[in-house]
Write a protein that holds these residues in place. Structure first.
Motif, mmCIF file in Angstrom:
data_model
loop_
_atom_site.group_PDB
_atom_site.id
_atom_site.type_symbol
_atom_site.label_atom_id
_atom_site.label_comp_id
_atom_site.label_asym_id
_atom_site.label_seq_id
_atom_site.Cartn_x
_atom_site.Cartn_y
_atom_site.Cartn_z
ATOM 1 N N GLU A 76 73.002 54.320 -22.780
ATOM 2 C CA GLU A 76 73.221 52.921 -23.145
ATOM 3 C C GLU A 76 72.063 52.049 -22.664
ATOM 4 O OE1 GLU A 76 74.767 53.202 -19.000
ATOM 5 O OE2 GLU A 76 74.751 54.498 -20.761
ATOM 6 N N ASN A 77 71.432 52.452 -21.568
ATOM 7 C CA ASN A 77 70.311 51.688 -21.030
ATOM 8 C C ASN A 77 69.070 51.838 -21.911
ATOM 9 O OD1 ASN A 77 67.993 51.000 -19.134
ATOM 10 N ND2 ASN A 77 69.742 50.541 -17.820
ATOM 11 N N ILE A 78 68.794 53.070 -22.327
ATOM 12 C CA ILE A 78 67.678 53.312 -23.250
ATOM 13 C C ILE A 78 67.884 52.501 -24.530
ATOM 14 C CG2 ILE A 78 66.545 55.054 -24.689
ATOM 15 C CD1 ILE A 78 65.880 55.411 -21.783
ATOM 16 N N ALA A 79 69.140 52.488 -25.013
ATOM 17 C CA ALA A 79 69.447 51.778 -26.258
ATOM 18 C C ALA A 79 69.219 50.275 -26.107
ATOM 19 C CB ALA A 79 70.892 52.062 -26.670
ATOM 20 N N VAL A 80 69.760 49.683 -25.051
ATOM 21 C CA VAL A 80 69.700 48.231 -24.883
ATOM 22 C C VAL A 80 68.290 47.751 -24.539
ATOM 23 C CG1 VAL A 80 70.481 46.336 -23.399
ATOM 24 C CG2 VAL A 80 72.141 47.945 -24.351
ATOM 25 N N THR A 81 67.584 48.479 -23.692
ATOM 26 C CA THR A 81 66.227 48.042 -23.338
ATOM 27 C C THR A 81 65.299 48.095 -24.545
ATOM 28 O OG1 THR A 81 65.745 50.290 -22.523
ATOM 29 C CG2 THR A 81 66.377 48.629 -20.892
ATOM 30 N N ASN A 82 65.431 49.132 -25.362
ATOM 31 C CA ASN A 82 64.598 49.213 -26.566
ATOM 32 C C ASN A 82 65.003 48.170 -27.598
ATOM 33 O OD1 ASN A 82 62.509 51.608 -26.783
ATOM 34 N ND2 ASN A 82 64.214 52.349 -25.533
ATOM 35 N N MET A 83 66.289 47.849 -27.637
ATOM 36 C CA MET A 83 66.741 46.788 -28.535
ATOM 37 C C MET A 83 66.076 45.460 -28.155
ATOM 38 S SD MET A 83 70.407 44.901 -28.699
ATOM 39 C CE MET A 83 69.837 43.967 -27.266
ATOM 40 N N TRP A 84 66.074 45.138 -26.857
ATOM 41 C CA TRP A 84 65.459 43.892 -26.420
ATOM 42 C C TRP A 84 63.947 43.911 -26.631
ATOM 43 C CZ3 TRP A 84 67.283 39.357 -26.221
ATOM 44 C CH2 TRP A 84 68.638 39.139 -25.913
ATOM 45 N N LYS A 85 63.342 45.047 -26.463
ATOM 46 C CA LYS A 85 61.904 45.150 -26.725
ATOM 47 C C LYS A 85 61.618 44.833 -28.194
ATOM 48 C CE LYS A 85 58.021 48.433 -26.534
ATOM 49 N NZ LYS A 85 57.091 47.587 -25.762
ATOM 50 N N ALA A 86 62.431 45.400 -29.090
ATOM 51 C CA ALA A 86 62.250 45.159 -30.524
ATOM 52 C C ALA A 86 62.453 43.682 -30.858
ATOM 53 C CB ALA A 86 63.217 46.023 -31.328
ATOM 54 N N ILE A 87 63.497 43.079 -30.296
ATOM 55 C CA ILE A 87 63.794 41.670 -30.581
ATOM 56 C C ILE A 87 62.694 40.754 -30.048
ATOM 57 C CG2 ILE A 87 65.354 39.751 -30.034
ATOM 58 C CD1 ILE A 87 67.645 41.812 -29.977
ATOM 59 N N LEU A 88 62.318 40.929 -28.801
ATOM 60 C CA LEU A 88 61.382 40.010 -28.161
ATOM 61 C C LEU A 88 59.962 40.162 -28.680
ATOM 62 C CD1 LEU A 88 62.688 40.095 -24.473
ATOM 63 C CD2 LEU A 88 63.087 38.352 -26.225
ATOM 64 N N GLU A 89 59.550 41.383 -28.984
ATOM 65 C CA GLU A 89 58.199 41.554 -29.518
ATOM 66 C C GLU A 89 58.091 40.952 -30.924
ATOM 67 O OE1 GLU A 89 56.962 45.626 -28.995
ATOM 68 O OE2 GLU A 89 56.345 45.190 -26.927
ATOM 69 N N ASP A 90 59.202 40.971 -31.657
ATOM 70 C CA ASP A 90 59.220 40.320 -32.967
ATOM 71 C C ASP A 90 59.084 38.795 -32.813
ATOM 72 O OD1 ASP A 90 59.614 40.467 -35.902
ATOM 73 O OD2 ASP A 90 61.438 39.341 -35.453
ATOM 74 N N LYS A 91 59.485 38.277 -31.657
ATOM 75 C CA LYS A 91 59.397 36.838 -31.383
ATOM 76 C C LYS A 91 58.071 36.447 -30.725
ATOM 77 C CE LYS A 91 63.563 35.691 -32.814
ATOM 78 N NZ LYS A 91 63.775 34.761 -33.943
#
Length: 299
Positions: free
Chosen positions: A54-69
């Motif tokens: 779940e940690n790998i999933a959530v950290t990569n999700m935030w990386k994807a969201i924030l880098e898009d921003k």
């Protein structure tokens, strides 16, 4: 002679104007590019990561969201104890997974005055305990373990030392008087050991938690915990370093709005698991398919 001097003067004047124009264009381009880069890169955010599904999933999700921003995001693989210390020292921006009220209570007590623990959880349906394969019909409670010590070779197969659940498991061993050793390893090693044991229908006991994809891959059951040492329902919170909310006001607000239910987190975990070699690809796909949900966090 006069004509030649006039011609030279005209040529010199044209050359000066041309160079000035080029210099002006060059400066304009440089300043424009600098502005673009400034807009694109809004700062670097370092997020602590632990090798849990779940940690790998959530950290990569935030990386994807924030880098898009427009942010630069670094994921730093660091175990729970050092991660919380780094957060308190300001060497880490975000610790995304603190389990409360039981699993990580020791870290909360130690660092609550040195880091910013969010008041609201991002996940509200966690469960932690000792688990065994369902075919072990004679072992249904933690109290049954001593009676069947030889079957398990007196070992509880654990994961990374220092994790909150590992610390609580040590408390469980003392509370129930278990004549067992808690074996340190890593999450991938623990999971592969469980799968191998289940495939061969051998006894195994391990500290596990939900959400975790292992429960959808092999048949496991949590042992009853009559003394409630592992606690009941666990909630997952984020924490940030002091000053993060002022340095990254928007991001802090987005993270405080962040919520996932069982279905959403389960799908995200599947996407990243299916891209184990490059989990960001799975996270990016999930983000693309769940933009309406993410837009709610960004309000």
């Amino acid at each position: 002679m006069i004509f030649r001097k006039i011609s030279q003067f005209v040529l010199f004047t044209i050359l000066v104007i041309a160079l000035a124009a080029c210099g002006s264009e060059s400066k304009s381009d440089d300043s424009g590019n600098a502005a673009d880069k400034s807009d694109e890169n809004k700062g670097t955010i370092t997020i602590g990561q632990i090798n849990w599904p779940e940690n790998i999933a959530v950290t990569n999700m935030w990386k994807a969201i924030l880098e898009d921003k427009g942010y630069n995001v670094k994921l730093k693989l660091i175990e729970m104890g050092p991660q919380m210390a780094a957060l308190a020292e300001g060497d880490l921006d975000v610790a995304p997974e603190i389990w409360l009220p039981v699993q990580d209570k020791s870290y909360y007590k130690e660092y609550k005055d040195e880091a910013n623990f969010f008041e609201e959880p991002w996940y509200e349906n966690g469960k932690v305990g000792l688990a065994v394969p369902t075919y072990m019909e004679d072992v249904n409670s933690i109290k049954d373990l001593n009676e069947h010590k030889e079957k398990f070779d007196g070992e509880i197969i654990g994961f990374e030392p220092g994790a909150g659940t590992m610390l609580v498991t040590e408390d469980v061993i003392k509370e129930y008087g278990l004549d067992y050793e808690l074996v340190d390893s890593s999450t991938p090693v623990m999971i592969s050991t469980i799968k191998k044991a289940v495939k061969q229908e051998k006894p195994i006991v391990a500290p596990l938690w939900k959400p975790h994809y292992i429960f959808s891959e092999v048949d496991l059951k949590f042992l009853e915990d009559p003394k409630n040492t592992f606690g009941g329902v666990e909630k997952i919170y984020m924490a940030t370093r002091e000053g993060f909310s002022s340095d990254f006001e928007k991001v802090s607000k987005w993270m405080k709005n962040f919520k996932l239910n069982d279905k959403q987190l389960g799908e995200l975990m599947v996407y990243t698991k299916n891209n184990q070699d490059n989990p960001i690809k799975g996270a990016e796909k999930w983000v693309e398919e769940n933009q309406d949900l993410i837009d709610k966090w960004m309000k």
